[in-house]
Scaffold this active site. Sequence first.
Site, short mmCIF file in Angstrom:
data_model
loop_
_atom_site.label_atom_id
_atom_site.label_comp_id
_atom_site.label_asym_id
_atom_site.label_seq_id
_atom_site.Cartn_x
_atom_site.Cartn_y
_atom_site.Cartn_z
N ASP A 9 78.90 50.69 76.26
CA ASP A 9 77.93 50.46 77.33
C ASP A 9 78.40 51.29 78.53
O ASP A 9 79.26 50.86 79.31
CB ASP A 9 77.88 48.97 77.68
CG ASP A 9 76.99 48.68 78.88
OD1 ASP A 9 76.05 49.46 79.11
OD2 ASP A 9 77.24 47.68 79.58
N HIS A 599 50.43 41.04 71.03
CA HIS A 599 51.00 42.38 71.20
C HIS A 599 49.88 43.39 71.02
O HIS A 599 49.22 43.40 69.97
CB HIS A 599 52.11 42.63 70.18
CG HIS A 599 53.35 41.84 70.44
ND1 HIS A 599 53.67 40.69 69.76
CD2 HIS A 599 54.35 42.03 71.34
CE1 HIS A 599 54.81 40.20 70.22
NE2 HIS A 599 55.25 41.00 71.17
#
Length: 1121
Positions: A9, A599
């Site tokens: 990250d 969706h």
Amino acid sequence: MSDLVLGLDIGIGSVGVGILNKVTGEIIHKNSRIFPAAQAENNLVRRTNRQGRRLARRKKHRRVRLNRLFEESGLITDFTKISINLNPYQLRVKGLTDELSNEELFIALKNMVKHRGISYLDDASDDGNSSVGDYAQIVKENSKQLETKTPGQIQLERYQTYGQLRGDFTVEKDGKKHRLINVFPTSAYRSEALRILQTQQEFNPQITDEFINRYLEILTGKRKYYHGPGNEKSRTDYGRYRTSGETLDNIFGILIGKCTFYPDEFRAAKASYTAQEFNLLNDLNNLTVPTETKKLSKEQKNQIINYVKNEKAMGPAKLFKYIAKLLSCDVADIKGYRIDKSGKAEIHTFEAYRKMKTLETLDIEQMDRETLDKLAYVLTLNTEREGIQEALEHEFADGSFSQKQVDELVQFRKANSSIFGKGWHNFSVKLMMELIPELYETSEEQMTILTRLGKQKTTSSSNKTKYIDEKLLTEEIYNPVVAKSVRQAIKIVNAAIKEYGDFDNIVIEMARETNEDDEKKAIQKIQKANKDEKDAAMLKAANQYNGKAELPHSVFHGHKQLATKIRLWHQQGERCLYTGKTISIHDLINNSNQFEVDHILPLSITFDDSLANKVLVYATANQEKGQRTPYQALDSMDDAWSFRELKAFVRESKTLSNKKKEYLLTEEDISKFDVRKKFIERNLVDTRYASRVVLNALQEHFRAHKIDTKVSVVRGQFTSQLRRHWGIEKTRDTYHHHAVDALIIAASSQLNLWKKQKNTLVSYSEDQLLDIETGELISDDEYKESVFKAPYQHFVDTLKSKEFEDSILFSYQVDSKFNRKISDATIYATRQAKVGKDKADETYVLGKIKDIYTQDGYDAFMKIYKKDKSKFLMYRHDPQTFEKVIEPILENYPNKQINEKGKEVPCNPFLKYKEEHGYIRKYSKKGNGPEIKSLKYYDSKLGNHIDITPKDSNNKVVLQSVSPWRADVYFNKTTGKYEILGLKYADLQFEKGTGTYKISQEKYNDIKKKEGVDSDSEFKFTLYKNDLLLVKDTETKEQQLFRFLSRTMPKQKHYVELKPYDKQKFEGGEALIKVLGNVANSGQCKKGLGKSNISIYKVRTDVLGNQHIIKNEGDKPKLDF
């Protein structure tokens, strides 16, 4: 391979590291690497300081040359016989007509040498576009005055009228505020100096023509900016005279990068004809249009390019209208163009070429490609007249351009700096000339053609080692913030490979922003926008439902999606976007089963579970639409409005996001693999430039070494969705979340979606999803659960556990660099005085209220006045002025007034007096004492400082804010206590003779004595900022790990300031191990380590956070560098 997955990250000032076994899900390693983010602002400060030192050095050198000129010319000066208070501006004006003595002439000429104006204003004055903005307008007004006056005459007039002439200041003229700036071109100073010297030549035969010419050379002489420092005899790689013996024409030429595919070729200017044609062709090939092939033909591309080149004004809207007319379609049917940050269409339009066609002395259309490319090179590389003229003469040795044409090109470059300031293309002219025919003949974009032609990007990756060279990898990342983060990440990758072997997968997530402050602002902006939208939706719903400001809490019971539905209802203008019907808030709340959140595009295609892919619709319409797009479904549904009606509504909507509009209006066939691939790239894969550089470099490295490590770069929004679905909360109070994120990123490579994304998942005939593993038909919700299901049992529970959190390791970049800023640059005066309760004279640093006529200046005055007016130097040394001038003004003039809105506001009595009588003056019998603009006062007792007192000064002159560098830890065996010696950057200096940068043993011993370190104490180790320090209580066996910040509280022996191991700062009053007590309420942890019954150890970590305890670090501290 090792079956291991490495997750990274990469943030702005951190890298989270997570390693897990992809087969078992076992967490092998987790740590957070923390480092100070690279700050471009710091570079600006350093550049500004360097510029200041350089200007001061050059001014000094000009004064030395002036002294030498007077001596060599026999102009003898004796300043003991004249007043030291002569006004140089009066002398400059006098010298235009009257005789000056040698001393007066020297003062006048020296004043102009010190302040000689700005050379580039000579060019700007001819630039028709230079008078844009307030500053430029004032400079223009100055130029107008120069038509009848010299700079000296203007400056003297301002001084006599306003009492000020230098800097940027505002005055009142005819009852109006008027801004004045002391900025004049160098040529005006030259003209003034020439007039003065020609006048003096009439009175003084020693002022010869040679003297005048030499002086004018000193006054106006300037090294060409594109030559840089150095000369033939003194070569330096910072200038044109390189140490290799090479002499460059322009130092900026070496900053042009090399072609990505032809390393011996320089990159082309973006304003070159070739680059403009290449860019537009590439944009055209990316377009999808309503033709049989969905692409533009060669003939159509030729027509479009000719049209663009011959139009005076051109933008995306106009170009798309032309293409639509050419193809007999609507502009809305054209897809595939680039989008800028604000969501507007972008396309190249031959801007530089079209602008150049406006040149009057040059016929651009008659020039060949090579000439246009060369011309763009010259105008991109050079910014000022001198550089442009010299480059044109060099590049076009045949004298292609007349002086008149050169003059127009110079002005054209200045007027269009934004075009030529765009810099350089990634490709060379050579490569683009190979690709342009392909772009005409095919409908492929550049990367596809390069791949087909077998062009390989050149890399300088070394095959000698299997570890990655972070310097080579970051060569193409030009943002210093990103480059630093990536370098840290590559160090981690190398360390991880060294410790754990090659990885099966490396998965990376990179920071969205490139600046810590920008990142915080971006998060705050998004959070505010979301909150504002939610609040507006709730307020509208409440007003319509019950006429109040809030909905009853009861309506949310058993209706967990109601808040989301209300927000979507607000976004959609209270309509169902599939049927076009209005949705009543009463129906939405009371009959919730009638409505569903759908969706827009199937989650199985987009992997986008954000609000941008969701709409509120009638349940019946949702069932009928199924897994199709609105474009595929609406016109065939029984109870729906047409797709054309939806399109018109969506385009007019101000509340729908651009991304949602794109999803609603897409006409692409989502059953095709290339369409699915596009959504995967958009919503899963990070395609930003820096991310692609990292991805490609890592892939090429592993490929070159025949290592089968798969590398991918994922978007932060995808891992954020995983966090949300897995219920893992993110707290930024500590540094743990970086490691947690890294493990989520690592685990994301093992999700079912990666296994399934290449398969045909959707059976459109039955509007159902097929589970490839079981062969069963599953619903959208079940598919969603499958996609976001954690890949390992108990994985999420582990990440949430306290035991896991406590096992995370932390590693910090230690700051041991020795050549940093030693202190603030501000020079402080001091005085000896008794202030307040002082029993004897103490040394005080003087403060200054710079302008008592501003409101801030008055407020600062009153703050000191009310507390202790004896702090003012005037009160002590000029009591008559303070008592008979300052205090009566405070008594007789108001400090509050009523403003235009009738509201009482603060005002400044000093300013009120000035408006009536002019500047306040020091007390005198005739009332003509010196003007008072500022006041000095005793500020604070002198603490840590650097003494820079001149030899003849009676009072100390100092620098403050002395920066700490390191602490040397000693152990006194006699007392059984540790002793801390603090060193500052200012303690280091260059040794005479050797030039070594060091602390002399003598100076070190003095500091040692001052810090209370016994001569027989044993040296243990050195602590730098962010070194880890383990403190143990030898009696209770308690121990705690800290980060060392600095030796602090110099008047207290052996005190240090500490920071927590796992977070940025302590909470106020936070408990530590018993022997150290608690943190101060302010959050600062300043503790004395000269205690009995404690042991101190230095803890060294690698980039993976692995700890190594250091008890002793050699026999003596390092003093040479």
